[in-house]
Design a protein around this motif. Structure first.
Motif, PDB file in Angstrom:
ATOM      1  N   LEU A   1      -4.310  -8.447 -10.737  1.00 49.91           N
ATOM      2  CA  LEU A   1      -4.370  -7.451 -12.072  1.00 49.91           C
ATOM      3  C   LEU A   1      -2.888  -7.243 -12.481  1.00 49.91           C
ATOM      4  O   LEU A   1      -1.720  -7.582 -11.955  1.00 49.91           O
ATOM      5  CB  LEU A   1      -4.877  -5.880 -11.560  1.00 49.91           C
ATOM      6  CG  LEU A   1      -4.005  -5.453 -10.431  1.00 49.91           C
ATOM      7  CD1 LEU A   1      -2.957  -4.415 -10.916  1.00 49.91           C
ATOM      8  CD2 LEU A   1      -5.325  -4.433  -9.622  1.00 49.91           C
ATOM      9  N   GLU A   2      -2.752  -6.985 -13.810  1.00 54.45           N
ATOM     10  CA  GLU A   2      -1.505  -6.592 -14.401  1.00 54.45           C
ATOM     11  C   GLU A   2      -1.514  -5.055 -14.860  1.00 54.45           C
ATOM     12  O   GLU A   2      -2.744  -4.372 -15.074  1.00 54.45           O
ATOM     13  CB  GLU A   2      -1.353  -7.569 -15.572  1.00 54.45           C
ATOM     14  CG  GLU A   2      -1.169  -8.949 -15.094  1.00 54.45           C
ATOM     15  CD  GLU A   2      -0.631  -9.884 -16.333  1.00 54.45           C
ATOM     16  OE1 GLU A   2      -0.085  -9.165 -17.296  1.00 54.45           O
ATOM     17  OE2 GLU A   2      -1.152 -10.878 -16.323  1.00 54.45           O
ATOM     18  N   ASN A   3      -0.748  -4.430 -15.075  1.00 52.44           N
ATOM     19  CA  ASN A   3      -0.389  -3.138 -15.565  1.00 52.44           C
ATOM     20  C   ASN A   3       1.073  -2.972 -16.082  1.00 52.44           C
ATOM     21  O   ASN A   3       1.946  -3.696 -15.718  1.00 52.44           O
ATOM     22  CB  ASN A   3      -0.634  -2.296 -14.475  1.00 52.44           C
ATOM     23  CG  ASN A   3      -1.055  -0.935 -15.041  1.00 52.44           C
ATOM     24  OD1 ASN A   3      -1.104  -0.584 -16.187  1.00 52.44           O
ATOM     25  ND2 ASN A   3      -1.523  -0.206 -14.093  1.00 52.44           N
ATOM     26  N   GLU A   4       1.342  -1.905 -16.880  1.00 51.70           N
ATOM     27  CA  GLU A   4       2.557  -1.696 -17.315  1.00 51.70           C
ATOM     28  C   GLU A   4       2.788  -0.097 -16.625  1.00 51.70           C
ATOM     29  O   GLU A   4       2.007   0.699 -16.801  1.00 51.70           O
ATOM     30  CB  GLU A   4       2.647  -1.369 -18.669  1.00 51.70           C
ATOM     31  CG  GLU A   4       2.928  -2.876 -19.488  1.00 51.70           C
ATOM     32  CD  GLU A   4       3.207  -2.502 -20.980  1.00 51.70           C
ATOM     33  OE1 GLU A   4       3.483  -1.819 -21.350  1.00 51.70           O
ATOM     34  OE2 GLU A   4       2.757  -3.939 -21.631  1.00 51.70           O
TER      35      GLU A   4
ATOM     36  N   VAL B   1      -3.153  -1.367  -3.496  1.00 52.11           N
ATOM     37  CA  VAL B   1      -4.558  -1.279  -2.980  1.00 52.11           C
ATOM     38  C   VAL B   1      -5.802  -1.733  -3.472  1.00 52.11           C
ATOM     39  O   VAL B   1      -6.554  -2.315  -3.123  1.00 52.11           O
ATOM     40  CB  VAL B   1      -4.512   0.381  -2.656  1.00 52.11           C
ATOM     41  CG1 VAL B   1      -6.011   0.705  -1.814  1.00 52.11           C
ATOM     42  CG2 VAL B   1      -3.500   0.904  -1.722  1.00 52.11           C
ATOM     43  N   GLU B   2      -5.812  -1.281  -4.891  1.00 50.13           N
ATOM     44  CA  GLU B   2      -6.971  -1.894  -5.691  1.00 50.13           C
ATOM     45  C   GLU B   2      -6.917  -3.419  -5.593  1.00 50.13           C
ATOM     46  O   GLU B   2      -8.064  -4.249  -5.582  1.00 50.13           O
ATOM     47  CB  GLU B   2      -6.567  -1.472  -7.107  1.00 50.13           C
ATOM     48  CG  GLU B   2      -7.867  -1.843  -8.136  1.00 50.13           C
ATOM     49  CD  GLU B   2      -7.742  -1.291  -9.520  1.00 50.13           C
ATOM     50  OE1 GLU B   2      -8.210  -1.826 -10.543  1.00 50.13           O
ATOM     51  OE2 GLU B   2      -6.737  -0.493  -9.854  1.00 50.13           O
ATOM     52  N   ALA B   3      -5.950  -4.036  -5.731  1.00 49.82           N
ATOM     53  CA  ALA B   3      -5.881  -5.487  -5.690  1.00 49.82           C
ATOM     54  C   ALA B   3      -6.228  -6.135  -4.458  1.00 49.82           C
ATOM     55  O   ALA B   3      -6.959  -7.085  -4.317  1.00 49.82           O
ATOM     56  CB  ALA B   3      -4.334  -6.178  -6.010  1.00 49.82           C
ATOM     57  N   MET B   4      -5.781  -5.648  -3.229  1.00 50.85           N
ATOM     58  CA  MET B   4      -6.141  -5.867  -1.873  1.00 50.85           C
ATOM     59  C   MET B   4      -7.781  -5.742  -1.469  1.00 50.85           C
ATOM     60  O   MET B   4      -8.427  -6.480  -1.235  1.00 50.85           O
ATOM     61  CB  MET B   4      -5.275  -5.257  -0.849  1.00 50.85           C
ATOM     62  CG  MET B   4      -3.748  -5.708  -1.002  1.00 50.85           C
ATOM     63  SD  MET B   4      -2.805  -5.191   0.395  1.00 50.85           S
ATOM     64  CE  MET B   4      -2.430  -3.623   0.020  1.00 50.85           C
TER      65      MET B   4
ATOM     66  N   ARG C   1       2.659  -7.642 -12.289  1.00 46.50           N
ATOM     67  CA  ARG C   1       1.479  -8.447 -11.816  1.00 46.50           C
ATOM     68  C   ARG C   1       1.382  -8.585 -10.286  1.00 46.50           C
ATOM     69  O   ARG C   1       2.155  -9.235  -9.630  1.00 46.50           O
ATOM     70  CB  ARG C   1       1.645  -9.878 -12.523  1.00 46.50           C
ATOM     71  CG  ARG C   1       0.528 -10.898 -12.144  1.00 46.50           C
ATOM     72  CD  ARG C   1       0.449 -12.451 -12.899  1.00 46.50           C
ATOM     73  NE  ARG C   1      -0.461 -13.115 -12.525  1.00 46.50           N
ATOM     74  CZ  ARG C   1      -1.886 -12.830 -12.999  1.00 46.50           C
ATOM     75  NH1 ARG C   1      -2.181 -11.987 -13.742  1.00 46.50           N
ATOM     76  NH2 ARG C   1      -2.698 -13.798 -12.659  1.00 46.50           N
ATOM     77  N   ILE C   2       0.049  -8.093  -9.945  1.00 52.45           N
ATOM     78  CA  ILE C   2       0.027  -8.098  -8.546  1.00 52.45           C
ATOM     79  C   ILE C   2      -1.331  -9.201  -8.268  1.00 52.45           C
ATOM     80  O   ILE C   2      -2.272  -9.236  -8.640  1.00 52.45           O
ATOM     81  CB  ILE C   2      -0.800  -6.666  -8.225  1.00 52.45           C
ATOM     82  CG1 ILE C   2       0.520  -5.574  -8.377  1.00 52.45           C
ATOM     83  CG2 ILE C   2      -0.990  -6.528  -6.684  1.00 52.45           C
ATOM     84  CD1 ILE C   2      -0.095  -4.350  -8.268  1.00 52.45           C
ATOM     85  N   ASN C   3      -0.837  -9.885  -6.872  1.00 49.98           N
ATOM     86  CA  ASN C   3      -1.883 -10.906  -6.461  1.00 49.98           C
ATOM     87  C   ASN C   3      -1.996 -10.504  -5.002  1.00 49.98           C
ATOM     88  O   ASN C   3      -1.235 -10.329  -4.127  1.00 49.98           O
ATOM     89  CB  ASN C   3      -1.295 -12.094  -6.322  1.00 49.98           C
ATOM     90  CG  ASN C   3      -1.559 -12.736  -7.986  1.00 49.98           C
ATOM     91  OD1 ASN C   3      -2.273 -13.214  -8.431  1.00 49.98           O
ATOM     92  ND2 ASN C   3      -0.182 -12.618  -8.554  1.00 49.98           N
TER      93      ASN C   3
END
Length: 301
Positions: A83-86, A74-77, A102-104
């Motif tokens: 963004l990247e996260n673990e 949701v944040e990326a959209m 990794r979200i695009n």
């Protein structure tokens, strides 16, 4: 979006990384082969499901549920930025495993955000652990049920670590874990389900153990973690993360999730302390956690 997915279908399927694609409503529209292998969930099980159905049950390092709230997709959209996260996903078999995602945001030809893609890779440091396990199998030092190092192995590793501490000053920490109310699990669900829970706990601990450390089954429902080159902070971090990830893991029994918690005692070696003394101190701290109400870490470092 359907045209986009069909155009890149072959690329998606041949990626080494797990990948899934969601639309603006977070409905999963594509689930590739690597995602199946990493999670245990098939494309048939996942395509058409929504993130908030919570099959992957992502949690962050603090145990916060991400698929229901704080969703990085949701944040990326919304931000229109990658963004990247673990995070820690819930494998279909029940255990927790760490993944880097990794979200695009996904845009149509007019530049409007119509969904997002998420690539994820396994971050568990299993190569060192698995090599250890293979070596231990040849020495009959593994626990038959869980596949983890057994008590004899743990005692040997602990003594070697204490010898290194005396010779080189490399500190060692130990955390003693006991499954809360395990007898009630056996009494309510049977010993077969009890064995499933033991394997669930073992797999979760092994997947999230550093390659330099060792975790094994002490006996019954007791597990021990050995942290080499430990500091107070690193020992408490590993012990608390182990407790949290086991709490967040579950198996399905008759359509309902079944999970357990751990009571943990953590101790850093003291000057002149024997292996038996360190184990005894961590064991006493574990019982202190039981008296505090269970599902917590008590430390004397």
């Amino acid at each position: 979006m359907d045209l986009f997915l069909s155009d890149y279908a072959e690329i998606f399927e041949n990626l080494f990384e797990g990948l899934y694609v969601v639309d603006r409503n977070r409905v999963i529209r594509r689930w590739n082969r690597a995602a199946e292998q990493l999670t245990g969930f098939t494309a048939e099980e996942m395509i058409g499901r929504r993130c908030e159905d919570n099959l992957l049950n992502h949690v962050d390092g603090h145990g916060r549920q991400l698929c229901i709230s704080n969703c990085p997709l949701v944040e990326a959209m919304n931000e229109g930025q990658a963004l990247e996260n673990e995070v820690f996903l819930h494998h279909k078999d029940g255990h927790r495993m760490p993944v880097r995602v990794r979200i695009n945001p996904l845009r149509d030809r007019c530049g409007e955000v119509v969904g997002a893609t998420e690539l994820f890779v396994d971050m568990s440091e299993m190569s060192g652990i698995m090599q250890q396990v293979e070596d231990l199998k040849r020495q009959t030092l593994t626990d038959r049920l869980t596949g983890l190092p057994n008590r004899a192995c743990l005692e040997g590793e602990l003594q070697r670590s204490l010898d290194e501490y005396k010779r080189y000053g490399w500190p060692v920490g130990l955390f003693f874990m006991d499954i809360d109310h395990f007898k009630a699990v056996n009494d309510t669900y049977g010993h077969e389900r009890g064995d499933d829970i033991l394997r669930l706990v073992a797999t979760t601990l092994a997947h999230n153990c550093r390659a330099s450390d060792i975790v094994g089954r002490w006996g019954g429902e007791e597990f021990v973690g050995l942290v080499r080159n430990a500091t107070t902070a690193s020992l408490l971090q590993v012990a608390e993360r182990s407790r949290m990830l086991v709490e967040q893991s579950f198996i399905m029994v008759d359509g309902r999730p079944l999970n357990v918690t751990l009571s943990v005692g953590a101790a850093l070696v003291r000057e002149g302390e024997s292996a038996a003394g360190l184990v005894r101190r961590a064991d006493h701290l574990m019982f202190e956690s039981k008296h505090k109400g269970r599902n917590c870490v008590s430390a004397d470092v």
